[in-house]
Design a protein around this motif. Sequence first.
Motif, PDB file in Angstrom:
ATOM      1  N   ARG A 119       0.835  -1.179   0.000  1.00 43.34           N
ATOM      2  CA  ARG A 119       0.000   0.000   0.000  1.00 43.34           C
ATOM      3  C   ARG A 119       0.878   1.241   0.000  1.00 43.34           C
ATOM      4  NH1 ARG A 119      -4.653  -1.407   4.528  1.00 43.34           N
ATOM      5  NH2 ARG A 119      -5.652  -3.113   3.398  1.00 43.34           N
ATOM      6  N   VAL A 120       0.300   2.357  -0.376  1.00 45.69           N
ATOM      7  CA  VAL A 120       1.030   3.627  -0.385  1.00 45.69           C
ATOM      8  C   VAL A 120       1.067   4.196   1.035  1.00 45.69           C
ATOM      9  CG1 VAL A 120       1.076   5.991  -1.242  1.00 45.69           C
ATOM     10  CG2 VAL A 120       0.408   4.121  -2.775  1.00 45.69           C
ATOM     11  N   TYR A 121       2.257   4.574   1.467  1.00 46.51           N
ATOM     12  CA  TYR A 121       2.422   5.217   2.770  1.00 46.51           C
ATOM     13  C   TYR A 121       2.669   6.704   2.550  1.00 46.51           C
ATOM     14  CZ  TYR A 121       4.204   6.392   7.394  1.00 46.51           C
ATOM     15  OH  TYR A 121       4.394   6.964   8.614  1.00 46.51           O
ATOM     16  N   ALA A 122       1.987   7.555   3.309  1.00 42.76           N
ATOM     17  CA  ALA A 122       2.139   9.001   3.174  1.00 42.76           C
ATOM     18  C   ALA A 122       2.525   9.607   4.512  1.00 42.76           C
ATOM     19  CB  ALA A 122       0.844   9.625   2.663  1.00 42.76           C
ATOM     20  N   ILE A 123       3.560  10.444   4.493  1.00 41.60           N
ATOM     21  CA  ILE A 123       4.011  11.161   5.679  1.00 41.60           C
ATOM     22  C   ILE A 123       4.402  12.566   5.228  1.00 41.60           C
ATOM     23  CG2 ILE A 123       6.402  10.358   5.435  1.00 41.60           C
ATOM     24  CD1 ILE A 123       6.582  10.322   8.500  1.00 41.60           C
ATOM     25  N   ALA A 124       4.234  13.541   6.112  1.00 40.35           N
ATOM     26  CA  ALA A 124       4.509  14.928   5.722  1.00 40.35           C
ATOM     27  C   ALA A 124       5.468  15.586   6.696  1.00 40.35           C
ATOM     28  CB  ALA A 124       3.218  15.725   5.635  1.00 40.35           C
ATOM     29  N   TYR A 125       6.242  16.529   6.155  1.00 39.01           N
ATOM     30  CA  TYR A 125       7.135  17.373   6.946  1.00 39.01           C
ATOM     31  C   TYR A 125       6.708  18.815   6.718  1.00 39.01           C
ATOM     32  CZ  TYR A 125      11.336  19.978   8.263  1.00 39.01           C
ATOM     33  OH  TYR A 125      12.207  20.872   8.833  1.00 39.01           O
ATOM     34  N   SER A 126       6.467  19.554   7.795  1.00 46.27           N
ATOM     35  CA  SER A 126       5.933  20.911   7.670  1.00 46.27           C
ATOM     36  C   SER A 126       6.839  21.927   8.342  1.00 46.27           C
ATOM     37  CB  SER A 126       4.526  20.980   8.292  1.00 46.27           C
ATOM     38  OG  SER A 126       3.965  22.267   8.147  1.00 46.27           O
ATOM     39  N   GLU A 127       7.068  23.045   7.638  1.00 42.99           N
ATOM     40  CA  GLU A 127       7.778  24.184   8.185  1.00 42.99           C
ATOM     41  C   GLU A 127       6.817  25.371   8.213  1.00 42.99           C
ATOM     42  OE1 GLU A 127      11.244  24.863   5.819  1.00 42.99           O
ATOM     43  OE2 GLU A 127      12.363  23.193   6.729  1.00 42.99           O
ATOM     44  N   PRO A 128       7.038  26.346   9.126  1.00 39.95           N
ATOM     45  CA  PRO A 128       6.158  27.517   9.163  1.00 39.95           C
ATOM     46  C   PRO A 128       6.126  28.230   7.813  1.00 39.95           C
ATOM     47  CG  PRO A 128       7.561  27.454  11.113  1.00 39.95           C
ATOM     48  CD  PRO A 128       8.081  26.407  10.178  1.00 39.95           C
ATOM     49  N   GLN A 129       4.934  28.670   7.415  1.00 40.38           N
ATOM     50  CA  GLN A 129       4.777  29.374   6.148  1.00 40.38           C
ATOM     51  C   GLN A 129       4.837  30.889   6.363  1.00 40.38           C
ATOM     52  OE1 GLN A 129       4.489  27.361   3.124  1.00 40.38           O
ATOM     53  NE2 GLN A 129       5.340  26.181   4.823  1.00 40.38           N
ATOM     54  N   SER A 130       4.815  31.620   5.245  1.00 41.33           N
ATOM     55  CA  SER A 130       5.009  33.064   5.315  1.00 41.33           C
ATOM     56  C   SER A 130       3.827  33.799   5.931  1.00 41.33           C
ATOM     57  CB  SER A 130       5.281  33.624   3.916  1.00 41.33           C
ATOM     58  OG  SER A 130       4.209  33.302   3.040  1.00 41.33           O
ATOM     59  N   ASP A 131       2.641  33.221   5.875  1.00 45.07           N
ATOM     60  CA  ASP A 131       1.483  33.864   6.482  1.00 45.07           C
ATOM     61  C   ASP A 131       0.706  32.844   7.311  1.00 45.07           C
ATOM     62  OD1 ASP A 131      -1.097  32.966   4.787  1.00 45.07           O
ATOM     63  OD2 ASP A 131       0.613  33.199   3.435  1.00 45.07           O
ATOM     64  N   VAL A 132      -0.132  33.362   8.203  1.00 43.44           N
ATOM     65  CA  VAL A 132      -0.839  32.523   9.164  1.00 43.44           C
ATOM     66  C   VAL A 132      -1.785  31.553   8.479  1.00 43.44           C
ATOM     67  CG1 VAL A 132      -2.471  32.556  11.089  1.00 43.44           C
ATOM     68  CG2 VAL A 132      -0.634  34.243  10.987  1.00 43.44           C
ATOM     69  N   SER A 133      -2.547  32.036   7.510  1.00 44.84           N
ATOM     70  CA  SER A 133      -3.527  31.178   6.847  1.00 44.84           C
ATOM     71  C   SER A 133      -2.851  30.011   6.145  1.00 44.84           C
ATOM     72  CB  SER A 133      -4.366  31.982   5.847  1.00 44.84           C
ATOM     73  OG  SER A 133      -5.167  32.928   6.516  1.00 44.84           O
ATOM     74  N   SER A 134      -1.730  30.264   5.491  1.00 45.73           N
ATOM     75  CA  SER A 134      -1.018  29.202   4.777  1.00 45.73           C
ATOM     76  C   SER A 134      -0.482  28.157   5.739  1.00 45.73           C
ATOM     77  CB  SER A 134       0.128  29.790   3.949  1.00 45.73           C
ATOM     78  OG  SER A 134      -0.361  30.627   2.919  1.00 45.73           O
ATOM     79  N   THR A 135       0.022  28.598   6.885  1.00 51.32           N
ATOM     80  CA  THR A 135       0.516  27.655   7.885  1.00 51.32           C
ATOM     81  C   THR A 135      -0.607  26.761   8.372  1.00 51.32           C
ATOM     82  OG1 THR A 135       2.282  29.137   8.640  1.00 51.32           O
ATOM     83  CG2 THR A 135       1.553  27.432  10.179  1.00 51.32           C
ATOM     84  N   THR A 136      -1.740  27.353   8.704  1.00 49.10           N
ATOM     85  CA  THR A 136      -2.891  26.591   9.194  1.00 49.10           C
ATOM     86  C   THR A 136      -3.370  25.594   8.144  1.00 49.10           C
ATOM     87  OG1 THR A 136      -3.574  28.524  10.485  1.00 49.10           O
ATOM     88  CG2 THR A 136      -5.195  26.761  10.185  1.00 49.10           C
ATOM     89  N   GLN A 137      -3.541  26.063   6.918  1.00 51.92           N
ATOM     90  CA  GLN A 137      -4.055  25.217   5.842  1.00 51.92           C
ATOM     91  C   GLN A 137      -3.092  24.082   5.521  1.00 51.92           C
ATOM     92  OE1 GLN A 137      -4.877  27.930   2.625  1.00 51.92           O
ATOM     93  NE2 GLN A 137      -6.451  29.019   3.802  1.00 51.92           N
ATOM     94  N   GLN A 138      -1.787  24.375   5.569  1.00 49.58           N
ATOM     95  CA  GLN A 138      -0.815  23.331   5.246  1.00 49.58           C
ATOM     96  C   GLN A 138      -0.835  22.216   6.276  1.00 49.58           C
ATOM     97  OE1 GLN A 138       3.406  23.777   3.603  1.00 49.58           O
ATOM     98  NE2 GLN A 138       3.767  23.514   5.777  1.00 49.58           N
ATOM     99  N   ILE A 139      -0.765  22.551   7.553  1.00 50.39           N
ATOM    100  CA  ILE A 139      -0.752  21.517   8.585  1.00 50.39           C
ATOM    101  C   ILE A 139      -2.034  20.695   8.535  1.00 50.39           C
ATOM    102  CG2 ILE A 139      -0.693  21.056  11.059  1.00 50.39           C
ATOM    103  CD1 ILE A 139       1.000  23.560  11.406  1.00 50.39           C
ATOM    104  N   GLN A 140      -3.185  21.372   8.433  1.00 50.16           N
ATOM    105  CA  GLN A 140      -4.443  20.643   8.411  1.00 50.16           C
ATOM    106  C   GLN A 140      -4.566  19.788   7.166  1.00 50.16           C
ATOM    107  OE1 GLN A 140      -6.850  20.845  11.175  1.00 50.16           O
ATOM    108  NE2 GLN A 140      -7.014  18.870  10.118  1.00 50.16           N
TER     109      GLN A 140
END
Length: 227
Positions: A119-140
Amino acid sequence: MNPTTLDYHLQSESLAYGSGAYRTDSDAIDLDRVKFTNPPSMGCYDGIAFPRVKITVDEDGIATAAMEYDIDGYDIYYTINDSTPTVESAIKYTTPITLSGSTMIKAIAVLPNSNTKSRVYAIAYSEPQSDVSSTTQQIQGYLNSVTDTVVLSRGTFVTNSPITVTDGKTLLGQGMQNTTISRTGTTTYTDPGNCVILNNRATLFGVTVTGGNCPAKWGDGGAGVNI
């Protein structure tokens, strides 16, 4: 299997079974009346498990992803552009890869010269984005798409709405001294400033949570440590 009643149970997660078995008659004790969707075979794999992908972040903030598979002879293919990996379109894994910025990794294990694959395994790595909305949307967005884990970098993630972790998934930081999620924005009756909501066996680990009226809300069956 119950040897007395020949009662077979679904074993789709087991290495020792095919993709499932069922009985045509709950009272059947005749093997000829037991039907299988796929014949069971000890040791058959049936493409159930995932490759293992581990993301680590060193003291300099450099993130690295290492991959492995539990069965010998399989090759691992991966993508870093959120597309589904295939032998034709993905990169063959040979050595740990360095991640440059926020990345969604999808990996699959394939037995060469065959149609057998995991099966396909998916994992993500997140860094803070330039604006608040982008950070929230990316993590979620990452949490909605990964198999089980979103790894946060060092630094402060400022969000303007709650981050919801659910379905047994994990939001993993680099230690309480190194990773912070901070809630900003106006609170309302329906959104009293929750920063992180944990539901259904979710886990938050290695993260300091600040801001808002309620730093973390424990939902149904929520479980978290080290916040």
